[in-house]
Design a protein around this motif. Sequence first.
Motif, PDB file in Angstrom:
ATOM      1  N   PRO A 413      21.710  50.291  38.619  1.00 36.59           N
ATOM      2  CA  PRO A 413      22.140  51.259  37.611  1.00 36.59           C
ATOM      3  C   PRO A 413      21.939  50.699  36.206  1.00 36.59           C
ATOM      4  O   PRO A 413      22.051  49.486  35.983  1.00 36.59           O
ATOM      5  CB  PRO A 413      23.633  51.452  37.923  1.00 36.59           C
ATOM      6  N   PHE A 414      21.633  51.577  35.259  1.00 33.95           N
ATOM      7  CA  PHE A 414      21.479  51.122  33.881  1.00 33.95           C
ATOM      8  C   PHE A 414      22.725  50.372  33.423  1.00 33.95           C
ATOM      9  O   PHE A 414      22.659  49.443  32.626  1.00 33.95           O
ATOM     10  CB  PHE A 414      21.236  52.321  32.959  1.00 33.95           C
ATOM     11  N   LEU A 415      23.867  50.785  33.935  1.00 34.39           N
ATOM     12  CA  LEU A 415      25.145  50.223  33.520  1.00 34.39           C
ATOM     13  C   LEU A 415      25.860  49.707  34.758  1.00 34.39           C
ATOM     14  O   LEU A 415      26.114  50.456  35.700  1.00 34.39           O
ATOM     15  CB  LEU A 415      25.982  51.331  32.858  1.00 34.39           C
ATOM     16  N   HIS A 416      26.173  48.419  34.801  1.00 29.09           N
ATOM     17  CA  HIS A 416      26.943  47.904  35.925  1.00 29.09           C
ATOM     18  C   HIS A 416      27.712  46.656  35.532  1.00 29.09           C
ATOM     19  O   HIS A 416      27.394  45.986  34.551  1.00 29.09           O
ATOM     20  CB  HIS A 416      26.042  47.632  37.139  1.00 29.09           C
ATOM     21  N   VAL A 417      28.742  46.363  36.316  1.00 26.25           N
ATOM     22  CA  VAL A 417      29.646  45.246  36.055  1.00 26.25           C
ATOM     23  C   VAL A 417      29.333  44.118  37.024  1.00 26.25           C
ATOM     24  O   VAL A 417      29.142  44.342  38.223  1.00 26.25           O
ATOM     25  CB  VAL A 417      31.117  45.689  36.206  1.00 26.25           C
ATOM     26  N   ARG A 418      29.268  42.916  36.496  1.00 25.66           N
ATOM     27  CA  ARG A 418      29.144  41.724  37.340  1.00 25.66           C
ATOM     28  C   ARG A 418      30.443  40.936  37.244  1.00 25.66           C
ATOM     29  O   ARG A 418      30.935  40.674  36.147  1.00 25.66           O
ATOM     30  CB  ARG A 418      27.968  40.847  36.879  1.00 25.66           C
ATOM     31  N   TYR A 419      31.019  40.602  38.371  1.00 23.62           N
ATOM     32  CA  TYR A 419      32.264  39.837  38.395  1.00 23.62           C
ATOM     33  C   TYR A 419      32.054  38.525  39.139  1.00 23.62           C
ATOM     34  O   TYR A 419      31.204  38.430  40.032  1.00 23.62           O
ATOM     35  CB  TYR A 419      33.399  40.646  39.045  1.00 23.62           C
ATOM     36  N   ARG A 420      32.826  37.521  38.767  1.00 31.64           N
ATOM     37  CA  ARG A 420      32.686  36.189  39.362  1.00 31.64           C
ATOM     38  C   ARG A 420      33.306  36.173  40.761  1.00 31.64           C
ATOM     39  O   ARG A 420      34.465  36.556  40.938  1.00 31.64           O
ATOM     40  CB  ARG A 420      33.366  35.146  38.477  1.00 31.64           C
ATOM     41  N   ALA A 421      32.535  35.717  41.738  1.00 33.14           N
ATOM     42  CA  ALA A 421      33.033  35.633  43.107  1.00 33.14           C
ATOM     43  C   ALA A 421      32.220  34.620  43.885  1.00 33.14           C
ATOM     44  O   ALA A 421      31.021  34.439  43.643  1.00 33.14           O
ATOM     45  CB  ALA A 421      32.971  36.990  43.802  1.00 33.14           C
ATOM     46  N   SER A 422      32.883  33.956  44.791  1.00 33.67           N
ATOM     47  CA  SER A 422      32.232  33.027  45.708  1.00 33.67           C
ATOM     48  C   SER A 422      33.063  32.985  46.982  1.00 33.67           C
ATOM     49  O   SER A 422      34.083  33.676  47.107  1.00 33.67           O
ATOM     50  CB  SER A 422      32.120  31.621  45.089  1.00 33.67           C
ATOM     51  N   GLU A 423      32.634  32.152  47.934  1.00 31.24           N
ATOM     52  CA  GLU A 423      33.416  32.025  49.161  1.00 31.24           C
ATOM     53  C   GLU A 423      34.796  31.440  48.892  1.00 31.24           C
ATOM     54  O   GLU A 423      35.740  31.702  49.634  1.00 31.24           O
ATOM     55  CB  GLU A 423      32.659  31.149  50.161  1.00 31.24           C
ATOM     56  N   ALA A 424      34.911  30.672  47.825  1.00 35.25           N
ATOM     57  CA  ALA A 424      36.189  30.025  47.533  1.00 35.25           C
ATOM     58  C   ALA A 424      37.145  30.931  46.767  1.00 35.25           C
ATOM     59  O   ALA A 424      38.369  30.848  46.946  1.00 35.25           O
ATOM     60  CB  ALA A 424      35.958  28.743  46.737  1.00 35.25           C
ATOM     61  N   ASP A 425      36.622  31.809  45.920  1.00 35.48           N
ATOM     62  CA  ASP A 425      37.511  32.587  45.063  1.00 35.48           C
ATOM     63  C   ASP A 425      36.820  33.877  44.623  1.00 35.48           C
ATOM     64  O   ASP A 425      35.703  33.837  44.095  1.00 35.48           O
ATOM     65  CB  ASP A 425      37.906  31.761  43.833  1.00 35.48           C
ATOM     66  N   ASP A 426      37.462  34.989  44.845  1.00 36.46           N
ATOM     67  CA  ASP A 426      36.979  36.284  44.386  1.00 36.46           C
ATOM     68  C   ASP A 426      37.804  36.672  43.161  1.00 36.46           C
ATOM     69  O   ASP A 426      39.002  36.932  43.251  1.00 36.46           O
ATOM     70  CB  ASP A 426      37.138  37.336  45.486  1.00 36.46           C
ATOM     71  N   ARG A 427      37.147  36.708  42.000  1.00 38.88           N
ATOM     72  CA  ARG A 427      37.857  36.934  40.750  1.00 38.88           C
ATOM     73  C   ARG A 427      37.597  38.344  40.183  1.00 38.88           C
ATOM     74  O   ARG A 427      37.700  38.563  38.982  1.00 38.88           O
ATOM     75  CB  ARG A 427      37.445  35.875  39.723  1.00 38.88           C
ATOM     76  N   LYS A 428      37.242  39.270  41.067  1.00 38.66           N
ATOM     77  CA  LYS A 428      37.052  40.654  40.629  1.00 38.66           C
ATOM     78  C   LYS A 428      38.347  41.213  40.059  1.00 38.66           C
ATOM     79  O   LYS A 428      38.379  41.783  38.969  1.00 38.66           O
ATOM     80  CB  LYS A 428      36.569  41.504  41.799  1.00 38.66           C
ATOM     81  N   LEU A 429      39.439  41.077  40.804  1.00 37.84           N
ATOM     82  CA  LEU A 429      40.766  41.475  40.337  1.00 37.84           C
ATOM     83  C   LEU A 429      41.790  40.709  41.159  1.00 37.84           C
ATOM     84  O   LEU A 429      42.098  41.071  42.291  1.00 37.84           O
ATOM     85  CB  LEU A 429      40.990  42.985  40.478  1.00 37.84           C
ATOM     86  N   LYS A 430      42.295  39.626  40.585  1.00 39.00           N
ATOM     87  CA  LYS A 430      43.249  38.773  41.284  1.00 39.00           C
ATOM     88  C   LYS A 430      44.665  39.107  40.844  1.00 39.00           C
ATOM     89  O   LYS A 430      44.933  39.302  39.660  1.00 39.00           O
ATOM     90  CB  LYS A 430      42.976  37.297  41.001  1.00 39.00           C
TER      91      LYS A 430
END
Length: 471
Positions: A413-430
Amino acid sequence: MASTSFAVGTGGLVTPSAQKMTLTSSYLDIRNNGWAQQYLPELYSEEIEKYGDRSISGFIQMLGAEMPMASDQVIWSEQGRLHIAYQATVATGSGTITAIKNIDDVSGSNVAHSLRVGNTVVAVVEGVVFKGYVKTAAAAADPVIVPYGNAATIGDLTGVTDNSNQTIKLFVYGSEFGKGTNGMQESIEPKFLSLSNQPLIIKDHFEINGSDAGQIGWIEVSGESGQGGFLWYLKSQGDTSKRFEDYLEMVMVEAEKSHANADADVPAGSEGLLSAIGSRGIVGTGIFDDGSDPVLASFDTLLQELDKQGSIEENMLFLDRGANLGIDDMLGAINANFSGGTSFGVFNNSQDMALNLGFTGFRRGSYDFYKTDWKYLNDKSTRGLVGGLEGVLVPAGTSSVYDQNLGQNIKRPFLHVRYRASEADDRKLKTWITGSVGGPTSSNFDKMEVNYLSERCLVVQAANNFIRFDS
């Protein structure tokens, strides 16, 4: 015998009155303002929702996707224009052009040109359009353009004043060589345009002590997140959660990268939607004239700008109330006389059909527009307070870009959000709870602390297809 005396405390007693009348001293006062405990008030336990749904979120979720990332920045590349076009300064007497600007950023720095000897150009000077030939274009010298027409120099063209400092706009439409001559001497390499953004960390916090968490109130809670009951802290916690969700969206819209001269305590920041459009997109001013009916010709300038950028067919308009009604009035005026007006294909309006003045979509030229009110611009506690912005145009659909992490072209999409996440920690909305109240005990503090955190950034691809409407 020793004398004995007793003292009687007066706390909690009422003072009798010799007259049959109600006095403030004749009853227990629980609020020090004349309330009698024996006269129970009529209580409306439900909180009045006088501001309706107070949340303004939904814009980003509706327009774009959310995808994880595992790095400190996201990098993508975008193609440049295929054809060569410049704005420059020309000495009309000699045809020498200098101070060459990128046609998409004529207020920016001078750029190295890609003109080559033999190129043929279409140019305009002082409103006079003519065809020209690139006579010289040495790397160490300024290029020289001479006209094809009945004039030795540009300054000899009818309507052009011979001047050493005129503005010229030109584009290359081909080349021409004589018989038996060498071929084109230089090649043109496409310019690599790399863009990036970095996520920022958003935090919030709510806490309640153990005593207050066990305190029942007379107001029945009906919070934004659907919680219910008579425990007021549920209302406070729910409002904090909903407010944080709104912050996640507002940050993506309003975020700014920190300037080099900013205060040392200012974090690095990130590029939000409005900032990206301001630096890489189109900014329109006065299109809606502060909420009054936009002139159709002014709106049509938008179509011309979209044509210049090769924009896609379908676009969405997110507008404040004044701009939205202005478009309705403009379209209604066009269609007032159907036989000589415009038919709106989105509604299939006909003479036998009542005209829908609450337009949600219309077609003008070769473009479809779908519009809606953007609550963020109308709410007095958000952008509606400060003004200065009447709306944005966002292209619908996806763009094809080269992702440097994946090493391939992808559709996004022209507009999209990238959030920090990995197997250790999902920081989309903690969200996590600490303390000794409301859950597992994690400390000896007699309170509950609710922590909120997100790490994210907005990616605005092909920002030249976006328009920001400033008032």
